[in-house]
Design a protein around this motif. Structure first.
Motif, PDB file in Angstrom:
ATOM      1  N   HIS A  60       0.668  -1.142   0.067  1.00  0.00           N
ATOM      2  CA  HIS A  60      -0.131  -0.181  -0.052  1.00  0.00           C
ATOM      3  C   HIS A  60       0.788   1.278  -0.141  1.00  0.00           C
ATOM      4  O   HIS A  60       1.714   1.243   0.798  1.00  0.00           O
ATOM      5  N   CYS A  61       0.563   2.064  -0.995  1.00  0.00           N
ATOM      6  CA  CYS A  61       1.477   3.416  -1.002  1.00  0.00           C
ATOM      7  C   CYS A  61       0.342   4.616  -1.244  1.00  0.00           C
ATOM      8  O   CYS A  61      -0.564   4.380  -1.913  1.00  0.00           O
ATOM      9  N   ALA A  62       0.653   5.569  -0.044  1.00  0.00           N
ATOM     10  CA  ALA A  62      -0.455   6.647  -0.028  1.00  0.00           C
ATOM     11  C   ALA A  62       0.011   7.991  -0.503  1.00  0.00           C
ATOM     12  O   ALA A  62       1.369   8.055  -0.219  1.00  0.00           O
ATOM     13  N   PHE A  63      -0.410   8.802  -1.129  1.00  0.00           N
ATOM     14  CA  PHE A  63       0.023   9.864  -1.910  1.00  0.00           C
ATOM     15  C   PHE A  63      -0.794  11.090  -1.327  1.00  0.00           C
ATOM     16  O   PHE A  63      -1.764  11.163  -1.743  1.00  0.00           O
ATOM     17  N   LEU A  64      -0.107  11.945  -0.492  1.00  0.00           N
ATOM     18  CA  LEU A  64      -0.718  13.128  -0.069  1.00  0.00           C
ATOM     19  C   LEU A  64      -0.746  14.273  -1.285  1.00  0.00           C
ATOM     20  O   LEU A  64       0.353  14.510  -1.856  1.00  0.00           O
ATOM     21  N   VAL A  65      -1.852  14.632  -1.811  1.00  0.00           N
ATOM     22  CA  VAL A  65      -2.121  15.468  -2.946  1.00  0.00           C
ATOM     23  C   VAL A  65      -2.775  16.887  -2.521  1.00  0.00           C
ATOM     24  O   VAL A  65      -3.655  16.738  -1.877  1.00  0.00           O
ATOM     25  N   PRO A  66      -2.509  17.759  -3.098  1.00  0.00           N
ATOM     26  CA  PRO A  66      -3.253  19.266  -3.027  1.00  0.00           C
ATOM     27  C   PRO A  66      -4.457  19.015  -3.327  1.00  0.00           C
ATOM     28  O   PRO A  66      -4.992  18.364  -4.401  1.00  0.00           O
ATOM     29  N   ASP A  67      -5.502  19.501  -2.711  1.00  0.00           N
ATOM     30  CA  ASP A  67      -7.046  19.463  -2.947  1.00  0.00           C
ATOM     31  C   ASP A  67      -7.228  20.002  -4.382  1.00  0.00           C
ATOM     32  O   ASP A  67      -7.903  19.281  -4.893  1.00  0.00           O
ATOM     33  N   GLU A  68      -6.711  20.883  -4.781  1.00  0.00           N
ATOM     34  CA  GLU A  68      -6.567  21.298  -6.116  1.00  0.00           C
ATOM     35  C   GLU A  68      -6.232  20.669  -7.207  1.00  0.00           C
ATOM     36  O   GLU A  68      -6.650  20.841  -8.496  1.00  0.00           O
ATOM     37  N   GLU A  69      -5.306  19.653  -6.639  1.00  0.00           N
ATOM     38  CA  GLU A  69      -4.996  18.570  -7.686  1.00  0.00           C
ATOM     39  C   GLU A  69      -5.866  17.373  -7.896  1.00  0.00           C
ATOM     40  O   GLU A  69      -5.672  16.406  -8.673  1.00  0.00           O
ATOM     41  N   PRO A 110      -1.624  -1.973 -11.853  1.00  0.00           N
ATOM     42  CA  PRO A 110      -1.558  -3.321 -12.714  1.00  0.00           C
ATOM     43  C   PRO A 110      -0.988  -4.614 -12.021  1.00  0.00           C
ATOM     44  O   PRO A 110      -1.372  -5.440 -12.271  1.00  0.00           O
ATOM     45  N   SER A 111      -0.321  -4.266 -10.979  1.00  0.00           N
ATOM     46  CA  SER A 111       0.177  -5.496 -10.198  1.00  0.00           C
ATOM     47  C   SER A 111      -0.644  -5.936  -9.128  1.00  0.00           C
ATOM     48  O   SER A 111      -0.119  -6.800  -8.262  1.00  0.00           O
ATOM     49  N   GLY A 112      -1.472  -5.254  -8.844  1.00  0.00           N
ATOM     50  CA  GLY A 112      -2.302  -5.563  -7.880  1.00  0.00           C
ATOM     51  C   GLY A 112      -1.998  -4.655  -6.091  1.00  0.00           C
ATOM     52  O   GLY A 112      -2.659  -5.154  -5.216  1.00  0.00           O
ATOM     53  N   HIS A 113      -1.157  -3.772  -6.403  1.00  0.00           N
ATOM     54  CA  HIS A 113      -0.916  -2.902  -5.108  1.00  0.00           C
ATOM     55  C   HIS A 113      -1.887  -1.869  -4.923  1.00  0.00           C
ATOM     56  O   HIS A 113      -2.671  -1.412  -5.928  1.00  0.00           O
ATOM     57  N   ALA A 114      -2.298  -1.560  -3.778  1.00  0.00           N
ATOM     58  CA  ALA A 114      -3.172  -0.846  -3.154  1.00  0.00           C
ATOM     59  C   ALA A 114      -2.781   0.678  -3.214  1.00  0.00           C
ATOM     60  O   ALA A 114      -2.028   0.965  -2.306  1.00  0.00           O
ATOM     61  N   MET A 115      -3.030   1.367  -4.299  1.00  0.00           N
ATOM     62  CA  MET A 115      -2.465   2.862  -4.350  1.00  0.00           C
ATOM     63  C   MET A 115      -3.737   3.765  -3.635  1.00  0.00           C
ATOM     64  O   MET A 115      -4.777   3.680  -3.588  1.00  0.00           O
ATOM     65  N   GLU A 116      -3.251   4.905  -3.199  1.00  0.00           N
ATOM     66  CA  GLU A 116      -4.089   5.799  -2.453  1.00  0.00           C
ATOM     67  C   GLU A 116      -3.791   7.124  -2.881  1.00  0.00           C
ATOM     68  O   GLU A 116      -2.466   7.434  -2.700  1.00  0.00           O
ATOM     69  N   ILE A 117      -4.728   8.105  -3.034  1.00  0.00           N
ATOM     70  CA  ILE A 117      -4.524   9.526  -2.956  1.00  0.00           C
ATOM     71  C   ILE A 117      -5.545  10.070  -1.937  1.00  0.00           C
ATOM     72  O   ILE A 117      -6.705   9.687  -1.738  1.00  0.00           O
ATOM     73  N   LEU A 118      -4.948  11.133  -0.934  1.00  0.00           N
ATOM     74  CA  LEU A 118      -5.630  11.659  -0.083  1.00  0.00           C
ATOM     75  C   LEU A 118      -5.234  13.285  -0.093  1.00  0.00           C
ATOM     76  O   LEU A 118      -4.078  13.499  -0.204  1.00  0.00           O
TER      77      LEU A 118
END
Length: 126
Positions: A60-69, A110-118
Motif C-alpha cells: 500500500h502506498c498513499a500519496f498526499l496530494v493538494p486539494d486542487e489537484e 496493474p500488479s495488484g498494489h493498493a495505491m491511494e491519494i488523499l
C-alpha cells in the motif's frame, strides 16, 4: 540530520507498465531504467523503484496530494478503467471517502498494489 525516506522498491509483474501507470495517474514521469528499476520520483524526493518480480505480496502506498489537484488525478484514475474504492478493504467501490474533512480514494495498480491519494492526512497528522 533529519531522517528522510529516500526510496522504496515496489515489486511488479511488469515494472515499466506499473511505473508508467502510476506516473500517468499522478501526473509525474516514469524515469529511465536504472539497473533493475524503473523509478517514479514524488514531489518530496522519495523514489518508488519498480522492479520485476514474480513473487510478492501487495503493498500500500498513499500519496498526499493538494486539494486542487485531486480532481484531475481522480479523473485520470477513472479514465484508466481501474477499480477504485472509498476504503482500504475495497468496500465502497466506485466511491471516494471524506475522512477528516478531506477527500481520498484507493485504487489498484496493474500488479495488484493498493495505491491511494488523499488531500488531508488521516487523524490530523502532518
Amino acid at each position: 540530520m533529519s531522517i528522510l525516506l529516500d526510496h522504496i522498491i515496489v515489486p511488479s509483474t511488469n515494472k515499466r507498465e506499473s511505473a508508467e501507470f502510476l506516473a500517468g495517474v499522478l501526473g509525474l514521469e516514469a524515469g529511465a531504467q536504472t539497473g533493475p528499476f524503473v523509478p517514479v520520483r514524488t514531489g518530496n524526493g522519495v523514489t518508488l523503484d519498480f522492479m520485476d518480480s514474480s513473487d510478492f505480496r501487495w503493498q500500500h502506498c498513499a500519496f498526499l496530494v493538494p486539494d486542487e489537484e485531486f480532481d484531475a488525478i481522480f479523473a485520470r484514475i477513472k479514465e484508466s478503467g481501474t477499480r477504485y474504492y472509498a476504503n482500504p478493504d475495497k468496500s465502497g467501490e466506485g466511491q471516494i471517502n471524506t475522512r477528516d474533512g478531506g477527500r481520498g480514494v484507493y485504487f489498484d495498480d496493474p500488479s495488484g498494489h493498493a495505491m491511494e491519494i488523499l488531500t488531508v492526512p488521516y487523524g490530523g497528522w502532518s
